[in-house]
Design a protein around this motif. Structure first.
Motif, PDB file in Angstrom:
ATOM      1  N   PHE A  29       0.861  -1.183   0.000  1.00 35.37           N
ATOM      2  CA  PHE A  29       0.000   0.000   0.000  1.00 35.37           C
ATOM      3  C   PHE A  29       0.899   1.235   0.000  1.00 35.37           C
ATOM      4  N   ILE A  30       0.785   2.029  -1.032  1.00 32.39           N
ATOM      5  CA  ILE A  30       1.691   3.165  -1.170  1.00 32.39           C
ATOM      6  C   ILE A  30       1.265   4.300  -0.243  1.00 32.39           C
ATOM      7  N   TRP A  31       2.215   4.744   0.548  1.00 31.25           N
ATOM      8  CA  TRP A  31       2.012   5.815   1.523  1.00 31.25           C
ATOM      9  C   TRP A  31       2.835   6.991   1.022  1.00 31.25           C
ATOM     10  N   ASP A  32       2.141   7.996   0.509  1.00 26.55           N
ATOM     11  CA  ASP A  32       2.867   9.104  -0.105  1.00 26.55           C
ATOM     12  C   ASP A  32       3.166  10.218   0.886  1.00 26.55           C
ATOM     13  N   GLU A  33       4.392  10.719   0.817  1.00 18.02           N
ATOM     14  CA  GLU A  33       4.859  11.792   1.719  1.00 18.02           C
ATOM     15  C   GLU A  33       5.260  13.053   0.944  1.00 18.02           C
ATOM     16  N   THR A  34       4.835  13.141  -0.316  1.00 24.02           N
ATOM     17  CA  THR A  34       5.245  14.276  -1.158  1.00 24.02           C
ATOM     18  C   THR A  34       4.870  15.625  -0.543  1.00 24.02           C
ATOM     19  N   LEU A  35       3.678  15.701   0.033  1.00 31.47           N
ATOM     20  CA  LEU A  35       3.198  16.982   0.561  1.00 31.47           C
ATOM     21  C   LEU A  35       3.672  17.242   1.995  1.00 31.47           C
ATOM     22  N   ARG A  36       4.419  16.310   2.556  1.00 32.91           N
ATOM     23  CA  ARG A  36       4.942  16.496   3.913  1.00 32.91           C
ATOM     24  C   ARG A  36       6.475  16.501   3.859  1.00 32.91           C
ATOM     25  N   ASP A  37       7.106  15.340   3.837  1.00 30.00           N
ATOM     26  CA  ASP A  37       8.569  15.300   3.732  1.00 30.00           C
ATOM     27  C   ASP A  37       9.014  15.963   2.425  1.00 30.00           C
ATOM     28  N   ALA A  55      -2.705  16.323  -4.231  1.00 31.81           N
ATOM     29  CA  ALA A  55      -3.395  15.301  -3.418  1.00 31.81           C
ATOM     30  C   ALA A  55      -4.431  14.552  -4.263  1.00 31.81           C
ATOM     31  N   LYS A  56      -5.168  15.295  -5.085  1.00 39.38           N
ATOM     32  CA  LYS A  56      -6.199  14.660  -5.919  1.00 39.38           C
ATOM     33  C   LYS A  56      -5.576  13.728  -6.949  1.00 39.38           C
ATOM     34  N   MET A  57      -4.473  14.173  -7.522  1.00 46.17           N
ATOM     35  CA  MET A  57      -3.793  13.334  -8.516  1.00 46.17           C
ATOM     36  C   MET A  57      -3.234  12.060  -7.857  1.00 46.17           C
ATOM     37  N   LEU A  58      -2.669  12.205  -6.644  1.00 48.24           N
ATOM     38  CA  LEU A  58      -2.155  11.034  -5.920  1.00 48.24           C
ATOM     39  C   LEU A  58      -3.283  10.045  -5.661  1.00 48.24           C
ATOM     40  N   ASP A  59      -4.453  10.579  -5.320  1.00 46.93           N
ATOM     41  CA  ASP A  59      -5.629   9.747  -5.070  1.00 46.93           C
ATOM     42  C   ASP A  59      -6.047   9.022  -6.350  1.00 46.93           C
ATOM     43  N   VAL A  61      -4.285   8.279  -8.877  1.00 46.85           N
ATOM     44  CA  VAL A  61      -3.278   7.310  -9.305  1.00 46.85           C
ATOM     45  C   VAL A  61      -3.387   5.992  -8.521  1.00 46.85           C
ATOM     46  N   GLY A  62      -3.964   6.042  -7.303  1.00 45.76           N
ATOM     47  CA  GLY A  62      -4.142   4.803  -6.547  1.00 45.76           C
ATOM     48  C   GLY A  62      -3.314   4.713  -5.273  1.00 45.76           C
ATOM     49  N   THR A  63      -2.871   5.868  -4.752  1.00 48.55           N
ATOM     50  CA  THR A  63      -2.118   5.897  -3.497  1.00 48.55           C
ATOM     51  C   THR A  63      -3.045   5.495  -2.346  1.00 48.55           C
ATOM     52  N   ALA A  64      -2.528   4.731  -1.372  1.00 41.41           N
ATOM     53  CA  ALA A  64      -3.375   4.275  -0.261  1.00 41.41           C
ATOM     54  C   ALA A  64      -3.493   5.333   0.831  1.00 41.41           C
ATOM     55  N   GLU A 283       0.215   3.833 -15.607  1.00 38.66           N
ATOM     56  CA  GLU A 283       0.205   4.654 -16.834  1.00 38.66           C
ATOM     57  C   GLU A 283      -0.042   6.135 -16.526  1.00 38.66           C
ATOM     58  N   LYS A 284      -0.338   6.435 -15.267  1.00 40.82           N
ATOM     59  CA  LYS A 284      -0.522   7.850 -14.889  1.00 40.82           C
ATOM     60  C   LYS A 284       0.711   8.428 -14.183  1.00 40.82           C
ATOM     61  N   LEU A 285       1.738   7.607 -14.021  1.00 44.17           N
ATOM     62  CA  LEU A 285       2.900   8.053 -13.248  1.00 44.17           C
ATOM     63  C   LEU A 285       3.624   9.243 -13.863  1.00 44.17           C
ATOM     64  N   TYR A 286       3.742   9.240 -15.173  1.00 45.12           N
ATOM     65  CA  TYR A 286       4.490  10.325 -15.822  1.00 45.12           C
ATOM     66  C   TYR A 286       3.773  11.658 -15.633  1.00 45.12           C
ATOM     67  N   ARG A 287       2.458  11.621 -15.727  1.00 47.13           N
ATOM     68  CA  ARG A 287       1.668  12.851 -15.505  1.00 47.13           C
ATOM     69  C   ARG A 287       1.830  13.330 -14.060  1.00 47.13           C
TER      70      ARG A 287
END
Ligand code: MN
Length: 421
Positions: A29-37, A55-59, A61-64, A283-287
């Protein structure tokens, strides 16, 4: 690869059973820290709109889990976190971290997030010099804070800051204490990017053997790695090989100092090299990379894996020609897997075959002499004309880039000081 493998023309050692790690999970389960760390990257500051957009794009894309900011930092930051929480993400949990301080957790409660990762260090020198607390005080505080978060209906995780430089007995005692108080997950944090992959394996095995043998303490393990030695992705993958299921990542490897494990690298390695489901629409990673790069105003290195401009660009004649005969010749995966297309960049390494191919594709008839002349001219353009110009432009661009950083450099700081005093 599949067809080449089936035809017996290529061996994929990633699939050889004896190379398959024993404790590899089936799903992570991907835990994204882009907007924090990630936002702690020196010189980065995002507007609320930019944060919401990411945040919406991360959502999408399928981030948990999306850690969206640090409410205790300021009123503005708390409002930004609250705004994202209010927008609501469709699949991802909205998380915001807190120090093991009641006021920090209250700020998260006010911002109305789903999940609060609470962090307090476990290494003895941090206790002595940073926190000025005894081990007992740390455990007491941890219990109090985890319980406080749970009482307010939050999912609470425990991040043992500096785990990889902590006494193992105390580290595991802290984990047990947090779980006893109701923590949902624990995190092994290589806060200063200090360990090598085999050491991460050792630490994971120790933690598992001390916790997971009791059903009560068998909680999911997250992992947080920094790239100070360029090992963040490798260390993250090693922790996953040992059963960690929540890798904390930052898009484009942004983050404090040398940054964190890159979202796109961890996801693609898991999907392609391990065959693990990450839940990410690759397939959405590059965006996603492009959006974060634009909002962070930090250009990616051209050769950055997966998302750099050159990651799927071929320049040598041999490679370009190889690509035309079979796409697997010089590419590990299809660029389409990450939402990209293959590109060619012609230069001194160009070959006549490739030039002839391009002419044919463009419907141009050329004599062998003309094809040779075109090839020669491409090479000369690359070698002579651009080099002098690019040396000068490079210096200018580098200094422009430094000036784009928000915040105050040390020099600017002293300028302010001497202006005031
Ligand atoms: Mn960090």
């Amino acid at each position: 690869m599949e067809t080449l493998e089936k035809a017996g023309l290529a061996v994929n050692y990633n699939k050889v059973p004896s190379t398959k790690p024993e404790y590899l999970p089936r799903k992570v389960f991907i835990w994204d820290e882009t907007l924090r760390d990630g936002e702690q990257t020196p010189g980065v500051a995002l507007t609320i709109d930019e944060k919401i957009e990411i945040a919406k794009m991360l959502d999408e894309v399928g981030t948990a889990i999306v850690a969206v900011g640090f409410p205790a930092v300021s009123e503005a930051e708390k409002n930004a976190v609250a705004a994202i929480a209010k927008e609501g993400l469709s699949n991802a949990k909205v998380a915001a971290p807190a120090r093991a301080v009641i006021e920090d957790i209250d700020a998260c409660i006010e911002a109305d997030v789903d999940e609060v990762p609470i962090f307090i260090a476990t290494s003895d020198f941090r206790l002595k010099y940073q926190l000025r607390m005894t081990r007992e005080q740390v455990l007491e505080r941890l219990t109090e804070c985890v319980e406080h978060g749970r009482e307010h209906g939050l999912i609470v995780d425990y991040i043992a800051e500096d785990s990889t430089r902590s006494n193992m007995d105390f580290l595991c005692e802290a984990y047990r204490t947090a779980i006893d108080a109701g923590a949902d997950k624990i995190c092994v944090a290589d806060t200063v990017g200090f360990v090598r992959p085999e050491v991460m394996r050792h630490i994971m095995r120790e933690v598992k053997s001390r916790l997971w043998n009791e059903q009560k303490y068998r909680v999911p393990i997250a992992v947080h790695c920094h790239d100070d030695f360029g090992l963040a992705t490798a260390n993250t993958l090693t922790a996953i090989e040992e059963g960690a299921t929540y890798p904390q990542v930052c898009v484009n490897a942004y983050g404090e100092r040398a940054g964190n494990a890159a979202f796109e690298e961890v996801v693609m390695a898991l999907e392609e090299l391990y065959g693990i489901d990450t839940g990410v629409k690759t397939e959405k990673l590059y965006r996603l990379s492009g959006l974060v790069e634009k909002n962070f105003v930090i250009p990616l290195p051209l050769h950055k894996s997966i998302s750099g401009d050159n990651a799927f660009t071929h320049s040598s004649g041999i490679h370009s020609h190889g690509q035309l005969t079979h796409s697997m010749t010089y590419e590990p995966i299809s660029p389409m897997r990450v939402g990209r297309t293959r590109e060619f960049h012609l230069g001194k390494f160009v070959g006549r075959h490739f030039v002839e191919y391009l002419l044919k594709m463009g419907g141009i008839k050329a004599s062998p002499e003309q094809a040779r002349e075109i090839t020669d001219r491409v090479k000369i353009t690359h070698e002579d004309k651009k080099k002098l110009h690019s040396d000068m432009a490079f210096e200018k661009i580098k200094s422009e880039l430094r000036s784009l950083r928000t915040g105050v450099s040390e020099r600017e700081f002293w300028e302010i000081v001497f202006d005031v005093i």
